[in-house]
Design an enzyme around this catalytic site. Sequence first.
Site, PDB file in Angstrom:
ATOM      1  N   PRO A 229      35.799 -23.876 -45.957  1.00 13.26           N
ATOM      2  CA  PRO A 229      36.669 -22.731 -46.222  1.00 13.26           C
ATOM      3  C   PRO A 229      37.952 -23.055 -46.992  1.00 13.26           C
ATOM      4  CG  PRO A 229      36.845 -23.402 -43.931  1.00 13.26           C
ATOM      5  CD  PRO A 229      35.834 -24.316 -44.557  1.00 13.26           C
ATOM      6  N   ASP A 252      33.122 -21.993 -57.865  1.00 12.00           N
ATOM      7  CA  ASP A 252      33.668 -20.645 -58.044  1.00 12.00           C
ATOM      8  C   ASP A 252      35.025 -20.517 -57.386  1.00 12.00           C
ATOM      9  OD1 ASP A 252      32.952 -20.078 -55.348  1.00 12.00           O
ATOM     10  OD2 ASP A 252      30.905 -19.772 -56.055  1.00 12.00           O
ATOM     11  N   LYS A 274      33.589 -15.429 -59.995  1.00 12.80           N
ATOM     12  CA  LYS A 274      33.249 -14.609 -58.842  1.00 12.80           C
ATOM     13  C   LYS A 274      34.469 -14.106 -58.099  1.00 12.80           C
ATOM     14  CE  LYS A 274      28.637 -15.074 -57.274  1.00 12.80           C
ATOM     15  NZ  LYS A 274      27.963 -15.905 -56.313  1.00 12.80           N
ATOM     16  N   MET A 387      34.354 -10.430 -46.422  1.00  8.04           N
ATOM     17  CA  MET A 387      34.527  -9.518 -47.564  1.00  8.04           C
ATOM     18  C   MET A 387      34.926  -8.116 -47.121  1.00  8.04           C
ATOM     19  SD  MET A 387      31.296 -10.784 -49.889  1.00  8.04           S
ATOM     20  CE  MET A 387      30.164 -11.126 -48.560  1.00  8.04           C
ATOM     21  N   GLY A 416      42.332 -18.794 -44.809  1.00 11.30           N
ATOM     22  CA  GLY A 416      42.182 -19.641 -43.624  1.00 11.30           C
ATOM     23  C   GLY A 416      41.980 -21.109 -43.963  1.00 11.30           C
TER      24      GLY A 416
HETATM   25  N1  SAH Z   1      29.742 -18.671 -47.975  1.00 14.69           N
HETATM   26  C1  SAH Z   1      31.070 -18.339 -47.533  1.00 14.69           C
HETATM   27  C2  SAH Z   1      31.329 -16.856 -47.540  1.00 14.69           C
HETATM   28  C3  SAH Z   1      31.334 -16.260 -48.914  1.00 14.69           C
HETATM   29  S1  SAH Z   1      31.700 -14.550 -48.891  1.00 14.69           S
HETATM   30  C4  SAH Z   1      31.287 -18.919 -46.133  1.00 14.69           C
HETATM   31  O1  SAH Z   1      30.331 -19.356 -45.483  1.00 14.69           O
HETATM   32  O2  SAH Z   1      32.424 -18.919 -45.690  1.00 14.69           O
HETATM   33  C5  SAH Z   1      33.409 -14.508 -49.234  1.00 14.69           C
HETATM   34  C6  SAH Z   1      34.198 -14.099 -48.027  1.00 14.69           C
HETATM   35  O3  SAH Z   1      34.321 -15.175 -47.136  1.00 14.69           O
HETATM   36  C7  SAH Z   1      35.609 -13.694 -48.331  1.00 14.69           C
HETATM   37  O4  SAH Z   1      35.680 -12.373 -48.756  1.00 14.69           O
HETATM   38  C8  SAH Z   1      36.274 -13.882 -46.977  1.00 14.69           C
HETATM   39  O5  SAH Z   1      35.989 -12.803 -46.125  1.00 14.69           O
HETATM   40  C9  SAH Z   1      35.540 -15.084 -46.431  1.00 14.69           C
HETATM   41  N2  SAH Z   1      36.284 -16.321 -46.664  1.00 14.69           N
HETATM   42  C10 SAH Z   1      35.895 -17.391 -47.365  1.00 14.69           C
HETATM   43  N3  SAH Z   1      36.821 -18.371 -47.326  1.00 14.69           N
HETATM   44  C11 SAH Z   1      37.814 -17.911 -46.551  1.00 14.69           C
HETATM   45  C12 SAH Z   1      39.070 -18.422 -46.122  1.00 14.69           C
HETATM   46  N4  SAH Z   1      39.477 -19.652 -46.470  1.00 14.69           N
HETATM   47  N5  SAH Z   1      39.856 -17.662 -45.340  1.00 14.69           N
HETATM   48  C13 SAH Z   1      39.466 -16.428 -44.965  1.00 14.69           C
HETATM   49  N6  SAH Z   1      38.306 -15.879 -45.345  1.00 14.69           N
HETATM   50  C14 SAH Z   1      37.488 -16.600 -46.120  1.00 14.69           C
END
Ligand code: SAH
Length: 464
Positions: A229, A252, A274, A387, A416
């Site tokens: 993340p 991305d 993206k 999302m 996060g």
């Molecule tokens: N494959 C990713 C999710 C991709 S969809 C995973 O497993 O985390 C993209 C969404 O993930 C964002 O809109 C948000 O809701 C969440 N997201 C991804 N990274 C994040 C982060 N560092 N902090 C908070 N939400 C995050």
Amino acid sequence: MDYLPLCFKVKNRSCLIIGGGTIAYRKAVLLDKAGAKINVVAPKIDPKLAALAEQSGGVLTLREYHSDDLHGHIFIIGATDIEPVNERVAHDANALGLLVNIVDSPDLCNVIFPALIDRTPLLISVSSSGSAPVLARAIRSQIESSVAANIGELGDFIAERRTAVRAALDNSESRVREFWENMLDSEISERVLAGRNNEADELFNQYLQGVLDNSDTMKGEVYLVGAGPGDPDLLTFKALRLMQRADVVLYDRLVSPAIVDMTRRDAERIYVGKARSNHALPQGEINQLLIDLAKAGNKVVRLKGGDPFIFGRGGEEIEGLTEHGIPFQIVPGISAANGCACYSGIPLTHRDHAQSVRFLTGHLKDGTMDLPWQELIPDSQTVVIYMGLIGLDIICKQLIAHGKPADTPIALVERGTTPNQQTHIGTLETIPGIIQGKEVHAPTLIIIGSVVSLHSRLQWLKPA
Ligand code: SAH
């Protein structure tokens, strides 16, 4: 250099430990791993040590040490806590020209134990020449994290084929070296590390044949890697290893620059975008790019935020590769839900609050959101919405309309696990107002349920 590092074959050979306690036992474990015959002299011998020694075919002598005890052994370890005894052992062993190690007394030793990473047949040892063992251990830990846990399998794979390859390549030292270097860098070694030895064997034979025919058949490969993340420390060892082998990296917006920087320095880096509803490269083109780059013989790393198989479209990208027979590997990553939950002190499940957790996407289609609202009502379930920031109002209204109490706690975790993480806490009723006028940045994750109330107790407290 004050010491000469060597690897010492002690298999079935007699070694003697003087001392019968825990320290002696630790040394015995090492000797046992290397197949030594372990003999022990001490007035009292720890039962675990005694069992190990007997099992190795050694002899236990239950009395004080005598100088005569050293005869017939190739390696002596002094592990008593009585200094004069240790000194005598060192003195006697040196007089006989034997190898001797006195635990924790480098001045009395003519051999010392290094910090060790045992991935037999691969052995990595780190020594501070007895001066600062804690430093040697720290370096060992650093190395440990970059060496695949099952690298030993690769060692065995090579060992089994070394003689044949040398013969096939007419004993030419430079050709043999180049052959193995390329093999290590290829998908063959990745197959071995992934435990897919049959495939590795087939690819290896093709590779050898290609080298012999002068038509090297090495193909490209794609690694679909979960980059976590945001915090680079949340990468897996495997992700890092593959990132450092890449020829090309596709990443991305969700992948932080600090992580992209950890890929091999001279790898080509391609941004495939993206941002929400503003795709720099449509998904179809990303899929095609992966295929084209791999077909051109590249090792391609496709870095995805979080986990590639959680709202990551990893499945679609892989399908294209399969159709074209391109080898690939998928590396899981820490998903936003795991990262945000831990870094904001919100357990996703908790015996007193939630027995299950559900991940959903709150992506809006034509301004509406089609979620199974009714299924999200039970209190005992934590709801995590990816999302969902843009649709937050709809989410809160719909949940309340379907019967979820308006005072259900909710958290928005913004960016996060990064240094910019912000957590906004409220209830389904109050949260839209709480963030009104505040700039909440993407990516943001929504967590709903009574586990959110634990946030104030479990969040990490910064030292004053
Ligand atoms: N494959 C990713 C999710 C991709 S969809 C995973 O497993 O985390 C993209 C969404 O993930 C964002 O809109 C948000 O809701 C969440 N997201 C991804 N990274 C994040 C982060 N560092 N902090 C908070 N939400 C995050």
